[in-house]
Design a protein around this motif. Structure first.
Motif, short mmCIF file in Angstrom:
data_model
loop_
_atom_site.label_atom_id
_atom_site.label_comp_id
_atom_site.label_asym_id
_atom_site.label_seq_id
_atom_site.Cartn_x
_atom_site.Cartn_y
_atom_site.Cartn_z
N VAL A 45 42.14 -24.63 -49.06
CA VAL A 45 41.40 -23.89 -50.11
C VAL A 45 39.90 -23.89 -49.81
N LEU A 46 39.37 -25.06 -49.47
CA LEU A 46 37.94 -25.14 -49.19
C LEU A 46 37.57 -24.41 -47.90
N ALA A 47 38.47 -24.42 -46.93
CA ALA A 47 38.20 -23.70 -45.68
C ALA A 47 38.12 -22.20 -45.91
N VAL A 48 38.99 -21.66 -46.73
CA VAL A 48 38.94 -20.22 -47.03
C VAL A 48 37.63 -19.88 -47.72
N ASN A 49 37.24 -20.69 -48.71
CA ASN A 49 35.97 -20.46 -49.40
C ASN A 49 34.79 -20.65 -48.46
N GLY A 50 34.86 -21.64 -47.59
CA GLY A 50 33.78 -21.89 -46.65
C GLY A 50 33.59 -20.77 -45.65
N VAL A 51 34.70 -20.24 -45.15
CA VAL A 51 34.62 -19.13 -44.20
C VAL A 51 34.02 -17.90 -44.88
N PHE A 52 34.40 -17.64 -46.11
CA PHE A 52 33.84 -16.50 -46.84
C PHE A 52 32.34 -16.70 -47.06
N ALA A 53 31.94 -17.89 -47.51
CA ALA A 53 30.52 -18.16 -47.76
C ALA A 53 29.71 -18.06 -46.47
N ALA A 54 30.21 -18.67 -45.40
CA ALA A 54 29.49 -18.61 -44.13
C ALA A 54 29.44 -17.17 -43.60
N GLY A 55 30.51 -16.43 -43.79
CA GLY A 55 30.54 -15.03 -43.32
C GLY A 55 29.54 -14.16 -44.05
N THR A 56 29.45 -14.32 -45.37
CA THR A 56 28.47 -13.52 -46.12
C THR A 56 27.05 -13.92 -45.75
N GLY A 57 26.85 -15.19 -45.45
CA GLY A 57 25.52 -15.63 -45.01
C GLY A 57 25.18 -15.11 -43.63
N PHE A 58 26.15 -15.15 -42.73
CA PHE A 58 25.91 -14.69 -41.36
C PHE A 58 25.65 -13.19 -41.31
N VAL A 59 26.42 -12.43 -42.06
CA VAL A 59 26.31 -10.96 -42.04
C VAL A 59 25.17 -10.48 -42.94
N GLY A 60 24.94 -11.16 -44.06
CA GLY A 60 23.88 -10.74 -44.98
C GLY A 60 24.34 -9.79 -46.05
N PHE A 61 25.65 -9.58 -46.15
CA PHE A 61 26.19 -8.70 -47.18
C PHE A 61 27.23 -9.46 -47.99
N CYS A 62 27.10 -9.44 -49.31
CA CYS A 62 28.03 -10.11 -50.21
C CYS A 62 28.70 -9.07 -51.10
N PRO A 63 30.02 -8.91 -51.00
CA PRO A 63 30.71 -7.92 -51.83
C PRO A 63 30.54 -8.16 -53.33
N ALA A 64 30.54 -9.43 -53.76
CA ALA A 64 30.37 -9.73 -55.18
C ALA A 64 28.98 -9.33 -55.66
N CYS A 65 27.97 -9.57 -54.82
CA CYS A 65 26.61 -9.17 -55.17
C CYS A 65 26.50 -7.65 -55.24
N TYR A 66 27.22 -6.96 -54.37
CA TYR A 66 27.24 -5.50 -54.38
C TYR A 66 27.85 -4.98 -55.69
N LEU A 67 28.96 -5.58 -56.11
CA LEU A 67 29.59 -5.16 -57.36
C LEU A 67 28.70 -5.42 -58.56
N TYR A 68 27.91 -6.47 -58.49
CA TYR A 68 26.98 -6.81 -59.56
C TYR A 68 25.75 -5.89 -59.55
N GLY A 69 25.51 -5.24 -58.43
CA GLY A 69 24.37 -4.32 -58.31
C GLY A 69 23.12 -4.95 -57.74
N ARG A 70 23.27 -6.08 -57.07
CA ARG A 70 22.13 -6.78 -56.50
C ARG A 70 21.62 -6.06 -55.27
N LYS A 71 20.29 -5.89 -55.19
CA LYS A 71 19.66 -5.26 -54.03
C LYS A 71 18.44 -6.06 -53.64
N LEU A 72 18.10 -6.03 -52.37
CA LEU A 72 16.90 -6.70 -51.91
C LEU A 72 15.68 -5.87 -52.28
N ALA A 73 14.58 -6.55 -52.55
CA ALA A 73 13.33 -5.86 -52.86
C ALA A 73 12.81 -5.18 -51.60
N VAL A 74 12.35 -3.97 -51.75
CA VAL A 74 11.80 -3.23 -50.62
C VAL A 74 10.29 -3.30 -50.71
#
Length: 86
Positions: A45-74
């Motif tokens: 369970v923790l490995a699945v969550n860890g891979v997802f967290a590390a993946g979103t950090g490595f790539v810089g895109f979080c699907p949950a943040c996208y659904l919430y409408g989060r955007k970086l300041a320009v």
């Protein structure tokens, strides 16, 4: 065809500091349970969550943040970094 490329553009919605934290925390979620000998179901369970967290950090895109409408300041070209008006 140009509409597809305009809508399928990859963008980042996780700031750089948070990307580092997500990557390190994700790696810890994978490594620590294995190192301490946690039950296999908890490791999985923790490995699945860890891979997802590390993946979103490595790539810089979080699907949950996208659904919430989060955007970086320009930042504009005229406004220097650290000017206090962000």
């Amino acid at each position: 065809m140009p509409d597809f490329f305009r809508t399928a553009v990859y963008f980042k919605n996780v700031p750089p500091t948070e990307r580092v934290v997500r990557t390190v925390a994700g790696a810890a979620l994978v490594a620590v349970p294995v190192a301490v000998g946690a039950p296999m179901w908890l490791v999985a369970v923790l490995a699945v969550n860890g891979v997802f967290a590390a993946g979103t950090g490595f790539v810089g895109f979080c699907p949950a943040c996208y659904l919430y409408g989060r955007k970086l300041a320009v930042r504009s070209a005229e406004q220097p970094e650290g000017s206090g008006t962000e």
